[in-house]
Scaffold this active site. Structure first.
Site, short mmCIF file in Angstrom:
data_model
loop_
_atom_site.label_atom_id
_atom_site.label_comp_id
_atom_site.label_asym_id
_atom_site.label_seq_id
_atom_site.Cartn_x
_atom_site.Cartn_y
_atom_site.Cartn_z
NE ARG A 69 -17.40 -4.42 -2.12
CZ ARG A 69 -16.27 -4.76 -2.70
NH1 ARG A 69 -15.19 -4.95 -1.98
NH2 ARG A 69 -16.18 -4.93 -3.99
CB ILE A 100 -13.50 -1.87 -2.31
CG1 ILE A 100 -12.75 -1.44 -3.57
CG2 ILE A 100 -14.35 -0.72 -1.76
CD1 ILE A 100 -13.65 -1.11 -4.74
CG ASN A 115 -3.73 1.33 1.12
OD1 ASN A 115 -3.33 0.17 0.99
ND2 ASN A 115 -4.15 2.05 0.11
CG HIS A 117 -2.63 4.10 -4.22
ND1 HIS A 117 -3.46 3.09 -4.65
CD2 HIS A 117 -2.57 4.99 -5.23
CE1 HIS A 117 -3.90 3.37 -5.86
NE2 HIS A 117 -3.38 4.52 -6.24
CB THR A 149 -10.84 8.17 4.89
OG1 THR A 149 -10.49 8.39 3.51
CG2 THR A 149 -9.91 8.95 5.78
CG LEU A 152 -10.37 3.00 -3.71
CD1 LEU A 152 -10.13 1.78 -2.86
CD2 LEU A 152 -10.79 2.62 -5.11
CG ASP A 153 -6.61 3.92 -3.53
OD1 ASP A 153 -6.25 3.18 -2.60
OD2 ASP A 153 -6.84 3.49 -4.67
CB THR A 180 12.93 0.08 -5.23
OG1 THR A 180 13.00 -0.93 -6.21
CG2 THR A 180 14.23 0.14 -4.46
CD GLN A 181 12.79 5.08 -3.53
OE1 GLN A 181 12.76 5.73 -2.49
NE2 GLN A 181 13.90 4.52 -3.99
C1 GAR Z 1 2.26 -2.52 -4.23
O1 GAR Z 1 2.80 -1.82 -5.31
C2 GAR Z 1 1.19 -1.71 -3.55
O2 GAR Z 1 1.46 -0.34 -3.53
C3 GAR Z 1 0.01 -1.99 -4.42
O3 GAR Z 1 0.10 -3.36 -4.73
C4 GAR Z 1 1.47 -3.75 -4.72
C5 GAR Z 1 1.60 -4.92 -3.77
O4 GAR Z 1 2.89 -5.45 -3.81
N1 GAR Z 1 -1.22 -1.67 -3.76
C6 GAR Z 1 -2.30 -1.24 -4.39
O5 GAR Z 1 -2.35 -1.10 -5.59
C7 GAR Z 1 -3.47 -0.93 -3.48
N2 GAR Z 1 -4.40 -0.08 -4.12
P1 GAR Z 1 3.38 -6.43 -2.66
O6 GAR Z 1 2.29 -7.49 -2.49
O7 GAR Z 1 4.65 -7.03 -3.23
O8 GAR Z 1 3.60 -5.61 -1.43
#
Ligand code: GAR
Length: 198
Positions: A69, A100, A115, A117, A149, A152-153, A180-181
């Protein structure tokens, strides 16, 4: 000029929403900022096509080619840092980047690493957020933009969007409503941050 570097692993729809917002809302003129590059840890990431079509630099860094990593994150940092402008370090935007990150990487970009999430953090960090929200009987779900940070998340929340969970929802239908949001709040949160950066 402040460069924005976006990291993806897949479809890249959030990345595309950010690129479109940056162009539509003239971030170049308003904030002296532009999306400069898209980096993926997967060569097959569909978002790379959109990025190339929009004239962005693209780079693939396959994590499987690295022993650890730490080695991957060091190589990733080398690519990102190419987009630093003297006095204006790049903003690093994780958009569906499913890796990660090591504490060393996170610390290096502290304050300029964002990020998104797909849950209302601090609920449901990690994977399978929509199924977990359904299993828990949540009546609302949503997405969170946050500073990254080492945990994670976690990290200071910059923006959230809430959507209803509707009768008959599956993880897939809920994911579409949340996504969408995401496309609305992520560009907005980045613009808000750029406005504050001198
Ligand atoms: C999104 O829903 C994002 O929030 C999620 O992956 C998707 C990526 O969609 N991210 C995670 O789960 C990170 N922990 P996209 O490639 O179409 O933007």
């Amino acid at each position: 000029m402040k460069n924005i570097v976006i990291l993806i692993s897949g479809g890249g729809s959030n990345m595309a929403a950010i690129v479109k917002a940056s162009q539509r809302d003239a971030w170049h003129d308003k904030f002296g900022a532009r999306v400069a590059a898209v980096i993926s840890n997967k060569a097959s990431a569909a978002g790379l096509v959109f990025a190339a079509e929009h004239g962005l630099a693209t780079e693939v860094l396959d994590h499987k080619a690295f022993d650890s990593r730490e080695a991957f994150d060091a190589a990733l940092a080398n690519v990102i840092d190419r987009f630093d402008v003297p006095g204006q370090p790049a903003l690093v935007v994780l958009a569906g980047f499913m890796r990660i990150l090591t504490p060393g990487f996170v610390n290096r970009y502290q304050g300029r690493l964002l990020n998104i999430h797909p849950s209302l953090l601090p609920a449901f960090p990690g994977l399978h957020t929509h199924q977990r929200a359904l299993d828990a009987g949540c009546q609302v779900a949503g997405a969170t933009v946050h500073q990254v940070t080492a945990e994670l998340d976690h990290g200071p929340i910059l923006a959230q969007a809430v959507v209803p969970v509707l009768p008959g929802d599956s993880a897939d239908t809920l994911a579409v409503r949340v996504l969408t949001q995401e496309h609305r709040i992520y560009p907005q949160a980045i613009a808000d941050l750029l406005r504050k950066i001198p």
